[in-house]
Design a protein around this motif. Structure first.
Motif, PDB file in Angstrom:
ATOM      1  N   ASP A 138       0.857  -1.191   0.000  1.00 26.68           N
ATOM      2  CA  ASP A 138       0.000   0.000   0.000  1.00 26.68           C
ATOM      3  C   ASP A 138       0.891   1.240   0.000  1.00 26.68           C
ATOM      4  OD1 ASP A 138      -2.066   1.810   0.267  1.00 26.68           O
ATOM      5  OD2 ASP A 138      -2.267   1.518   2.430  1.00 26.68           O
ATOM      6  N   THR A 139       1.508   1.517  -1.152  1.00 27.87           N
ATOM      7  CA  THR A 139       2.515   2.578  -1.214  1.00 27.87           C
ATOM      8  C   THR A 139       1.929   3.973  -1.058  1.00 27.87           C
ATOM      9  OG1 THR A 139       2.376   2.504  -3.638  1.00 27.87           O
ATOM     10  CG2 THR A 139       4.120   1.222  -2.587  1.00 27.87           C
ATOM     11  N   ASN A 140       0.650   4.167  -1.399  1.00 27.76           N
ATOM     12  CA  ASN A 140       0.053   5.492  -1.195  1.00 27.76           C
ATOM     13  C   ASN A 140      -0.678   5.593   0.144  1.00 27.76           C
ATOM     14  OD1 ASN A 140      -2.229   3.987  -1.633  1.00 27.76           O
ATOM     15  ND2 ASN A 140      -2.961   5.171  -3.383  1.00 27.76           N
ATOM     16  N   ARG A 141      -0.616   4.511   0.931  1.00 24.18           N
ATOM     17  CA  ARG A 141      -1.084   4.486   2.320  1.00 24.18           C
ATOM     18  C   ARG A 141      -2.543   4.925   2.462  1.00 24.18           C
ATOM     19  NH1 ARG A 141       3.523   7.514   5.684  1.00 24.18           N
ATOM     20  NH2 ARG A 141       2.470   6.486   7.417  1.00 24.18           N
ATOM     21  N   ASP A 142      -3.388   4.399   1.553  1.00 18.69           N
ATOM     22  CA  ASP A 142      -4.816   4.693   1.642  1.00 18.69           C
ATOM     23  C   ASP A 142      -5.611   3.513   2.182  1.00 18.69           C
ATOM     24  OD1 ASP A 142      -4.704   2.941  -0.465  1.00 18.69           O
ATOM     25  OD2 ASP A 142      -5.858   4.183  -1.864  1.00 18.69           O
ATOM     26  N   GLY A 143      -4.900   2.474   2.652  1.00 23.48           N
ATOM     27  CA  GLY A 143      -5.567   1.321   3.237  1.00 23.48           C
ATOM     28  C   GLY A 143      -6.041   0.291   2.240  1.00 23.48           C
ATOM     29  N   LYS A 144      -5.657   0.450   0.951  1.00 22.41           N
ATOM     30  CA  LYS A 144      -6.098  -0.483  -0.082  1.00 22.41           C
ATOM     31  C   LYS A 144      -4.919  -0.885  -0.965  1.00 22.41           C
ATOM     32  CE  LYS A 144      -8.991   2.511  -1.687  1.00 22.41           C
ATOM     33  NZ  LYS A 144     -10.028   3.155  -2.539  1.00 22.41           N
ATOM     34  N   LEU A 145      -5.027  -2.078  -1.539  1.00 20.64           N
ATOM     35  CA  LEU A 145      -4.094  -2.513  -2.573  1.00 20.64           C
ATOM     36  C   LEU A 145      -4.821  -2.454  -3.903  1.00 20.64           C
ATOM     37  CD1 LEU A 145      -2.156  -5.652  -1.227  1.00 20.64           C
ATOM     38  CD2 LEU A 145      -1.221  -3.425  -1.829  1.00 20.64           C
ATOM     39  N   ASP A 146      -4.390  -1.560  -4.785  1.00 18.46           N
ATOM     40  CA  ASP A 146      -5.054  -1.438  -6.078  1.00 18.46           C
ATOM     41  C   ASP A 146      -4.110  -0.769  -7.070  1.00 18.46           C
ATOM     42  OD1 ASP A 146      -5.108   1.295  -5.392  1.00 18.46           O
ATOM     43  OD2 ASP A 146      -7.160   1.167  -4.628  1.00 18.46           O
ATOM     44  N   SER A 147      -4.646  -0.403  -8.230  1.00 15.97           N
ATOM     45  CA  SER A 147      -3.822   0.153  -9.302  1.00 15.97           C
ATOM     46  C   SER A 147      -3.301   1.547  -8.991  1.00 15.97           C
ATOM     47  CB  SER A 147      -4.619   0.177 -10.613  1.00 15.97           C
ATOM     48  OG  SER A 147      -5.810   0.932 -10.458  1.00 15.97           O
TER      49      SER A 147
END
Length: 253
Positions: free
Chosen positions: A156-165
């Motif tokens: 979760d590199t953008n640290r928004d709590g989700k794994l996505d594109s």
């Protein structure tokens, strides 16, 4: 009429601003100390009350002896009928798409099963999202070696709590059995593309590095070039510079 036009323009501007904000959202959010700890951010178990975890029917790729069961989630929508009873509406129970030698989708795991066995094992125990898995069929036909290549969101590199594109895309590789699952790209490097040169038995790939630490990948960042020998035991990643000029080598024809 002017009021209607004004309302329409206002709504359009709000929609444009929302889309632009989403597009400008960085793929990496660094911690206050500027470290790359964002690469290790994991996603906790989410509420699955509206999702159903299912497996698609298995596929058998090329000359592999292993069935692959794609695992993912489908969203279930509920609504109340006139009688007050809750009904479920779900348009599709498919989580993947299969074309010759490639699976695509947004998969949370793959389960591997030898065609002569009842035992099933997962590709990984980590929380990831698999965007695609490709079976290297020309290599298998030539060398009898079964290899799978994966495009994966693994942190979760953008640290928004989700794994996505919206996170950084990475490159992985494994045997046809799903074993020796290995990451090829460097942490916090975004995968650009990859290709296989069959004459060399090599896989080449490019990644981009956020060298200015602004969380976005742009013209000021650095593109890196790598390759691996697909027939080697450990798939060691080697870097190369396609712009370096060496003394020409004469090749006899």
């Amino acid at each position: 009429m002017k009021v209607r036009i004004g309302l329409f323009l206002g709504a359009a501007l709000l929609l444009f601003a929302a889309c632009k904000q989403e597009a400008d959202k960085p793929k990496v959010i660094y911690k206050e100390d500027g470290t790359s700890a964002a690469a290790t951010e994991t996603v906790s178990d989410k509420d699955r009350s509206e999702d159903i975890r299912i497996a698609d029917l298995p596929v058998l790729m090329g000359q592999s002896d292993y069935l692959i069961h794609p695992i993912g989630e489908v969203r279930v929508y509920t609504y109340s009928s006139k009688t007050g009873m809750s009904k479920v509406n779900q348009t599709s129970y498919t989580v993947s798409n299969y074309a010759p030698f490639e699976l695509t989708g947004y998969l949370e795991n793959l389960m591997f099963q030898h065609k002569d066995s009842l035992q099933i094992r997962p590709l990984t125990n980590k929380k990831i999202q698999i965007q695609s898995v490709t079976y290297l069929n020309p290599l298998a036909e030539k060398t009898k070696k079964n290899i799978l290549v994966y495009s994966v969101f693994d942190a979760d590199t953008n640290r928004d709590g989700k794994l996505d594109s919206n996170d950084i895309k990475t490159l992985y590789i494994s045997n046809g059995s799903g074993k020796n699952f290995k990451k090829l790209t460097v942490d916090l490097h975004e995968l650009l593309d990859w290709t296989v040169i069959d004459a060399q038995n090599r896989l080449y790939f490019r990644s981009i590095e956020d060298i200015n630490k602004n969380g976005a990948f742009d013209k000021d960042d650095n593109v890196n070039y790598y390759y691996i020998d697909l027939l080697s035991k450990d798939w060691e990643v080697k870097s190369y510079d396609p712009f370096s000029v060496n003394k020409p080598i004469e090749i006899e024809e």
